[in-house]
Scaffold this active site. Structure first.
Site, short mmCIF file in Angstrom:
data_model
loop_
_atom_site.label_atom_id
_atom_site.label_comp_id
_atom_site.label_asym_id
_atom_site.label_seq_id
_atom_site.Cartn_x
_atom_site.Cartn_y
_atom_site.Cartn_z
N ASP A 1 1.00 -0.95 0.12
CA ASP A 1 0.03 -0.08 0.21
C ASP A 1 1.30 1.31 -0.15
O ASP A 1 2.01 1.35 1.11
CB ASP A 1 -0.60 -0.41 1.34
CG ASP A 1 -2.19 1.34 1.39
OD1 ASP A 1 -2.54 1.12 -0.25
OD2 ASP A 1 -2.47 1.33 2.09
N GLY A 2 0.55 2.35 -0.79
CA GLY A 2 1.32 3.41 -0.63
C GLY A 2 1.28 4.28 -1.82
O GLY A 2 2.35 5.13 -1.85
N GLY B 1 -0.19 5.19 -4.81
CA GLY B 1 -0.52 6.28 -5.27
C GLY B 1 0.27 7.61 -3.86
O GLY B 1 0.10 8.77 -4.63
N ARG B 2 -0.29 7.63 -2.25
CA ARG B 2 0.94 9.37 -2.30
C ARG B 2 2.13 8.80 -2.11
O ARG B 2 2.86 10.43 -2.79
CB ARG B 2 1.10 8.05 -0.57
CG ARG B 2 -1.34 8.38 -0.25
CD ARG B 2 -1.65 8.05 1.22
NE ARG B 2 -1.25 6.00 0.98
CZ ARG B 2 -1.52 5.80 2.54
NH1 ARG B 2 -0.76 6.32 3.33
NH2 ARG B 2 -1.17 4.42 1.85
N ARG C 1 -0.09 9.52 -9.61
CA ARG C 1 -0.41 8.35 -8.86
C ARG C 1 0.40 7.58 -9.57
O ARG C 1 1.04 6.05 -8.91
CB ARG C 1 -2.20 8.32 -8.71
CG ARG C 1 -2.40 8.61 -7.44
CD ARG C 1 -3.94 8.89 -7.18
NE ARG C 1 -4.64 6.57 -6.95
CZ ARG C 1 -4.19 6.34 -5.90
NH1 ARG C 1 -3.47 7.30 -4.78
NH2 ARG C 1 -3.89 5.22 -5.76
N HIS D 1 2.82 3.85 -8.75
CA HIS D 1 3.09 2.61 -9.61
C HIS D 1 3.75 1.77 -10.07
O HIS D 1 4.38 0.69 -9.62
CB HIS D 1 1.89 2.02 -9.94
CG HIS D 1 0.13 2.35 -9.23
ND1 HIS D 1 -0.37 1.84 -8.39
CD2 HIS D 1 -1.05 3.38 -9.74
CE1 HIS D 1 -1.41 2.71 -7.30
NE2 HIS D 1 -1.98 2.85 -8.74
N TRP E 1 -11.58 -1.88 -8.29
CA TRP E 1 -11.99 -1.30 -9.41
C TRP E 1 -13.07 -0.13 -9.61
O TRP E 1 -12.99 0.41 -10.45
CB TRP E 1 -13.21 -2.72 -10.05
CG TRP E 1 -13.35 -3.80 -10.66
CD1 TRP E 1 -13.04 -5.29 -9.56
CD2 TRP E 1 -11.86 -4.25 -12.17
NE1 TRP E 1 -11.65 -6.47 -10.58
CE2 TRP E 1 -11.48 -5.58 -11.56
CE3 TRP E 1 -11.88 -3.43 -12.59
CZ2 TRP E 1 -10.80 -6.76 -12.48
CZ3 TRP E 1 -11.14 -4.34 -13.57
CH2 TRP E 1 -10.06 -5.57 -13.89
N ARG F 1 -11.74 2.59 -8.50
CA ARG F 1 -10.73 2.97 -8.84
C ARG F 1 -11.04 3.82 -10.54
O ARG F 1 -11.73 3.39 -11.66
CB ARG F 1 -8.66 2.50 -9.47
CG ARG F 1 -8.73 1.81 -7.77
CD ARG F 1 -7.21 2.06 -7.39
NE ARG F 1 -7.14 1.74 -5.91
CZ ARG F 1 -6.12 1.79 -5.84
NH1 ARG F 1 -4.86 2.55 -6.17
NH2 ARG F 1 -6.00 1.94 -4.08
N LEU G 1 11.47 -20.09 -5.58
CA LEU G 1 9.90 -19.57 -4.75
C LEU G 1 8.87 -19.12 -5.44
O LEU G 1 9.32 -19.13 -6.67
CB LEU G 1 10.74 -18.11 -4.73
CG LEU G 1 9.90 -17.33 -4.41
CD1 LEU G 1 9.39 -16.94 -2.63
CD2 LEU G 1 10.86 -15.97 -5.19
N ARG H 1 -5.05 -2.09 7.93
CA ARG H 1 -6.01 -3.05 8.29
C ARG H 1 -6.29 -4.06 6.72
O ARG H 1 -5.07 -4.20 6.04
CB ARG H 1 -7.38 -2.42 7.65
CG ARG H 1 -7.50 -1.29 6.59
CD ARG H 1 -8.65 -0.52 5.80
NE ARG H 1 -8.29 0.51 4.46
CZ ARG H 1 -8.39 1.40 5.19
NH1 ARG H 1 -8.43 2.33 6.28
NH2 ARG H 1 -7.59 2.11 4.32
N LEU H 2 -6.72 -4.89 6.74
CA LEU H 2 -6.25 -6.26 6.43
C LEU H 2 -6.95 -6.56 4.83
O LEU H 2 -6.86 -6.80 4.00
CB LEU H 2 -6.68 -7.66 6.38
CG LEU H 2 -6.15 -8.19 8.26
CD1 LEU H 2 -6.40 -9.46 8.61
CD2 LEU H 2 -4.70 -7.89 7.67
C1 FPP Z 1 -1.66 -0.17 -3.10
O1 FPP Z 1 -1.19 1.44 -3.13
C2 FPP Z 1 -1.24 -0.66 -4.09
C3 FPP Z 1 -2.04 -1.25 -5.40
C4 FPP Z 1 -3.59 -1.34 -5.35
C5 FPP Z 1 -1.19 -1.34 -6.90
C6 FPP Z 1 -0.06 -2.39 -6.21
C7 FPP Z 1 0.25 -2.59 -7.59
C8 FPP Z 1 2.00 -2.64 -7.31
C9 FPP Z 1 3.32 -2.52 -6.28
C10 FPP Z 1 2.49 -1.81 -9.15
C11 FPP Z 1 2.42 -2.84 -9.95
C12 FPP Z 1 2.63 -4.43 -9.34
C13 FPP Z 1 2.26 -5.43 -10.51
C14 FPP Z 1 2.82 -7.07 -10.11
C15 FPP Z 1 2.02 -5.44 -11.80
P1 FPP Z 1 -2.93 2.61 -3.30
O2 FPP Z 1 -2.77 3.25 -4.57
O3 FPP Z 1 -3.78 2.19 -2.98
O4 FPP Z 1 -1.43 3.81 -2.66
P2 FPP Z 1 -2.60 4.86 -1.95
O5 FPP Z 1 -2.75 4.46 -0.62
O6 FPP Z 1 -1.16 5.65 -1.78
O7 FPP Z 1 -3.15 5.11 -2.88
#
Ligand code: FPP
Length: 224
Positions: free
Chosen positions: A12-13, A15-16, A25, A29, A61, A63, A122, A178-179
């Site tokens: 997570d994180g 986007g931020r 954002r 990614h 979805w 988003r 792995l 959170r989970l």
């Molecule tokens: C959550 O951060 C992250 C995601 C929803 C996407 C995870 C994707 C990657 C780590 C890169 C792509 C990976 C592959 C395997 C192609 P968030 O966007 O919810 O961040 P925020 O909480 O800051 O908005």
């Protein structure tokens, strides 16, 4: 010291991070994908057998279409450019979640799974369009259809993670606790680490620190 076979991560994180450092954002990614590669390296170094990465939830979805497209383009490009390298490193890729993406992405995912099926170093479980509640309900439906008794063993055997040991460690980056519908059944006894850093800032040394901490925890699984 506690044995370690399986680490699951809520990445997570992105986007931020992207907004803070690159005003986008999607740039977050892209940077998040670099972290994925670093963590795979460290997982191999630590001789971890299973790494489960939450890349896209059933709730994601909601988003904006543009962001979803960017994520899937990133994934397509990753599969096209990196699958041979993963295969050479004896890494197996397994998708958990429902594969209902574009024909092109579904094909690439199936091909990547097929190509790496016999690899043993792995196993990366990539959770895509994954939701734990739906996974549990599907498992229950299968038991009902096959007239099997509902018990822990049968339910576990009908999850998408069948044949995979439960994660001993679950990490969530991004300073949120959170989970988010991730491995609710499988994480019943996981040691959970909430990490303040945003996923693109998470480094191999942060991962190592968590593993070191985990190894020293007294795990008693309800006993004393
Ligand atoms: C959550 O951060 C992250 C995601 C929803 C996407 C995870 C994707 C990657 C780590 C890169 C792509 C990976 C592959 C395997 C192609 P968030 O966007 O919810 O961040 P925020 O909480 O800051 O908005």
């Amino acid at each position: 010291m506690n044995p370690l076979n399986h680490v699951a991560i809520i990445m997570d994180g992105n986007g931020r991070w992207g907004l803070k450092y690159k005003n986008s954002r999607n740039a977050g990614h892209r940077a998040g994908l670099n972290t994925v590669e670093k963590i795979i390296k460290e997982a191999i170094h630590q001789k971890i057998e299973y790494l489960t990465l939450y890349a896209f939830s059933t709730e994601n979805w909601k988003r904006p279409r543009k962001e979803i497209k960017y994520l899937f383009d990133l994934l397509e490009n990753f599969l096209i450019t990196k699958i041979d390298k993963l295969n050479d490193q004896n890494i197996k890729l397994k998708i958990i979640g429902i594969k209902n993406f574009s024909t092109k992405l579904n094909k690439l995912l199936n091909l990547a799974e097929k190509k790496t099926l016999k690899n043993t170093k792995l196993q990366i479980n990539l959770a895509l369009n994954y939701g734990s509640k739906a996974e549990i309900i599907n498992a229950l439906k299968k038991l009902k259809k096959n007239k099997k008794p509902i018990n822990e063993k049968n339910l576990t055997k009908n999850l998408q993670t069948k044949d995979i040991p439960d994660p001993e460690i679950l990490i969530r980056t991004g300073n949120t606790q959170r989970l988010s519908n991730f491995l609710l059944w499988q994480a019943a006894y996981s040691e959970i680490f909430f990490e303040k850093k945003l996923w693109p800032s998470f480094e191999r040394r942060d991962f190592k620190k968590i593993i070191r901490k985990y190894k020293l925890i007294k795990r008693n699984f309800g006993s004393i």
